[in-house]
Design an enzyme around this catalytic site. Structure first.
Site, PDB file in Angstrom:
ATOM      1  N   PHE A 203       9.068  -5.815   4.697  1.00  0.00           N
ATOM      2  CA  PHE A 203      10.020  -5.166   3.757  1.00  0.00           C
ATOM      3  C   PHE A 203       9.956  -6.033   2.452  1.00  0.00           C
ATOM      4  O   PHE A 203       9.886  -7.024   2.422  1.00  0.00           O
ATOM      5  CB  PHE A 203      11.363  -5.524   4.604  1.00  0.00           C
ATOM      6  CG  PHE A 203      12.659  -5.371   3.683  1.00  0.00           C
ATOM      7  CD1 PHE A 203      12.801  -4.174   3.015  1.00  0.00           C
ATOM      8  CD2 PHE A 203      13.521  -6.582   3.465  1.00  0.00           C
ATOM      9  CE1 PHE A 203      13.768  -4.008   2.140  1.00  0.00           C
ATOM     10  CE2 PHE A 203      14.718  -6.188   2.696  1.00  0.00           C
ATOM     11  CZ  PHE A 203      14.859  -5.154   2.230  1.00  0.00           C
ATOM     12  N   SER A 204      10.098  -5.222   1.264  1.00  0.00           N
ATOM     13  CA  SER A 204      10.417  -5.877   0.119  1.00  0.00           C
ATOM     14  C   SER A 204       8.970  -6.586  -0.086  1.00  0.00           C
ATOM     15  O   SER A 204       7.947  -6.025  -0.110  1.00  0.00           O
ATOM     16  CB  SER A 204      11.390  -6.643   0.024  1.00  0.00           C
ATOM     17  OG  SER A 204      11.579  -7.410  -1.246  1.00  0.00           O
ATOM     18  N   THR A 205       9.140  -7.815  -0.445  1.00  0.00           N
ATOM     19  CA  THR A 205       7.771  -8.691  -0.736  1.00  0.00           C
ATOM     20  C   THR A 205       6.945  -8.753   0.636  1.00  0.00           C
ATOM     21  O   THR A 205       5.750  -8.623   0.602  1.00  0.00           O
ATOM     22  CB  THR A 205       7.922 -10.150  -1.371  1.00  0.00           C
ATOM     23  OG1 THR A 205       8.950 -10.920  -0.512  1.00  0.00           O
ATOM     24  CG2 THR A 205       8.345 -10.231  -2.518  1.00  0.00           C
TER      25      THR A 205
END
Length: 542
Positions: A203-205
């Site tokens: 998730f995200s980075t």
């Protein structure tokens, strides 16, 4: 025939040993003891790499090889890697430890299975903060059909500082992940997992990390699929430019004045106290926690002996020389909430901080939008003004116009980059590529935490879907409809891990490979639907 039967025999052997006493597991390092949590077993904080301390600071990660004389205690929750965390409200945001490179394994109590598919989880945090312990496994463990493995890797200066040469090549955090994935492949059968049935989820980075791992073609032999939520390898914050200049600037902040070369800088940095090293990050932040991740992945120098990235991910994808496994990418209609919400917070005088942009836009925009080191100052100002006019026209920055800023951040930081990844995969890949958009705003969200207010409805933002897969106190308690969506999302991931099929409820994911238009699944509060668009960045999919 023997080559086929041997892995099966080993799997059965490991399964039998775990059934006799599921809390005790034998590894090459020795025996470990896990914990019985009622409906699942956990084996936490198992080291896969040597701690990056002393001589190993700013060096390539090394596999953990120590032998345990006594039974290893795998009941201790994983610790944060040393970081300056945005999620700590106090002025002192320092938390964590350098001795943090571990995997934690969560196995359901499901006696109908001999072995389980495996979901290897990579957490997110702007390349600078976050930890495996933040994200829970309750949804998956309750369902009981996959083993979840959470990895902990280096962030901030230890994970991503680079001098642009072979002295401090960078990408240590990604190399940690690579080592952890290989550890999972080699050892998960001992816990009842199927080493030939592993998918990555981030998730995200963490989503960008998952995608970056796929830039290595051989990963097609290690994992069978991947899921990137709200982050890919081609979003503007995924790969950093001019890392060398930033490394020397950071060294100066730490008292490493005028080093003649990278070696002198590295020698000085190694002598710096680790907590001071990490805490100094605050001096790079120009507005609240902006930039969110000043250090990040880099394209490494050709002289690096064992590089992680040798070219931009987009070039790798267009060459077709990447891991050909099924890949799912996703976003939310208001992904930029994460970056914009802090503008709604009020200063000591009760004034919304968004109004500061009226006098500081040219200064701050490059840091908010991830181009402070890629353009000349004159070019940055022109680009910043162009973006302001495109999304706000001649309006001032204010709470009234906040959603124009949120849309700017969503498109420029997420939608365009995710679309670019999907477009490149469908044109140059050979394996299935899928996409979904999640549109179901949370009542309690990461955005509200950052904005420090709940009087404004911000839309479906970053993490609203992810935290239905990996539970987090920020999102609890869930609404009744979110509990149903959570169950359906978990089943979607389980089926993807077990069968390589992607279905949410009764919506089958169409394959984008070779298609001229993007094929999406839209997931809402009480529905799902297939959608075909030419560009979801411009289309404004809701």
């Amino acid at each position: 025939m023997t080559q086929i039967l041997l892995p099966i025999a080993l799997l059965c052997l490991f399964a039998a040993s775990t059934l006799s006493n599921p809390l005790l597991v034998e590894l090459p390092n020795g025996e470990l003891r896990g914990r019985d949590n009622g409906f699942y077993y956990s084996y936490e904080s198992i080291p896969y790499a040597e701690p990056p301390i002393d001589d190993l600071c700013l060096e390539e990660p090394r596999p953990y090889t120590e032998r345990w004389e006594n039974t290893f205690d795998a009941t201790r929750p994983p610790v944060d890697c040393l970081q300056w965390s945005q999620l700590i409200s106090q002025p002192n945001k320092l938390t964590g430890s350098e001795d943090c490179l571990t995997v934690s394994i969560y196995k359901p109590k499901n006696l109908t299975r001999i072995s389980f598919p495996v979901v290897a989880h990579i957490f997110g945090g702007g390349w600078s903060f976050g930890a495996a312990i933040d994200d829970g496994v309750r949804p998956f463990s309750s369902s009981g059909n996959v083993i979840v493995v959470k990895t902990t890797t280096e962030w901030e200066r230890l994970g991503f500082m680079s001098t642009g040469d072979s002295v401090i090549p960078g990408n240590f955090g990604l190399k940690d992940q690579r080592l952890a994935i290989k550890w999972i492949r080699n050892n998960i059968a001992r816990f009842g997992g199927d080493p030939h049935n592993i998918i990555l989820l981030g998730f995200s980075t963490g989503g960008s990390s998952v995608h970056l791992q796929l830039m290595h073609k051989e990963y097609g032999q290690l994992v069978k699929g991947a899921i990137s939520i709200s982050g890919t390898a081609t979003v503007p914050w995924a790969v950093q430019a001019n890392a060398r200049d930033l490394a020397f600037r950071y060294g100066k902040l730490l008292g490493c004045n005028n080093p003649k070369n990278s070696r002198e800088l590295k020698d000085c940095l190694k002598k710096t106290d680790a907590e001071e090293f990490v805490s100094t990050l605050r001096h790079l932040q120009v507005f609240d926690y902006v930039p969110f991740g000043p250090f990040g992945p880099v394209v490494e120098s050709p002289e690096v002996e064992s590089p992680f990235l040798t070219e931009l991910p987009l070039d790798t994808i267009r060459s077709g020389n990447f891991a050909q496994v099924p890949w799912l990418a996703s976003y939310t209609p208001e992904n930029g909430i994460y970056n914009a919400a802090l503008l709604l917070a009020k200063d000591a005088n009760g004034k919304e901080r968004i109004e500061e942009l009226n006098t500081r836009w040219n200064e701050l925009a490059p840091y908010f939008l991830a181009y402070p080191y890629t353009l000349k100052r004159s070019e940055m100002n022109a680009h910043s003004q162009k973006l302001k006019y495109q999304y706000l026209g001649y309006k001032n920055f204010s709470v009234v116009n906040y959603f124009d800023v949120q849309r700017l951040f969503t498109n420029e930081l997420y939608k365009k980059g995710i679309e670019l990844s999907l477009d490149s995969h469908r044109k140059h890949g050979a394996s299935p590529v899928y996409a979904y958009v999640y549109d179901n705003p949370a009542d309690k969200s990461l955005a509200q935490f950052l904005a420090k207010r709940s009087d404004i409805s911000l839309g479906t933002g970053m993490g609203d879907d992810y935290y239905l897969l990996m539970n987090n106190p920020l999102r609890e308690p869930l609404r009744a409809d979110e509990k149903i969506v959570s169950w359906k999302l978990v089943k979607m991931v389980e089926d993807f891990a077990a069968h390589e099929t992607l279905v949410y409820d009764d919506c089958v994911f169409p394959n984008n490979l070779g298609k001229k238009k993007f094929q999406l699944v839209v997931i809402g509060r009480n529905y799902c639907k297939q959608l075909e668009v030419e560009s979801f960045a411009r289309h404004g999919v809701q």
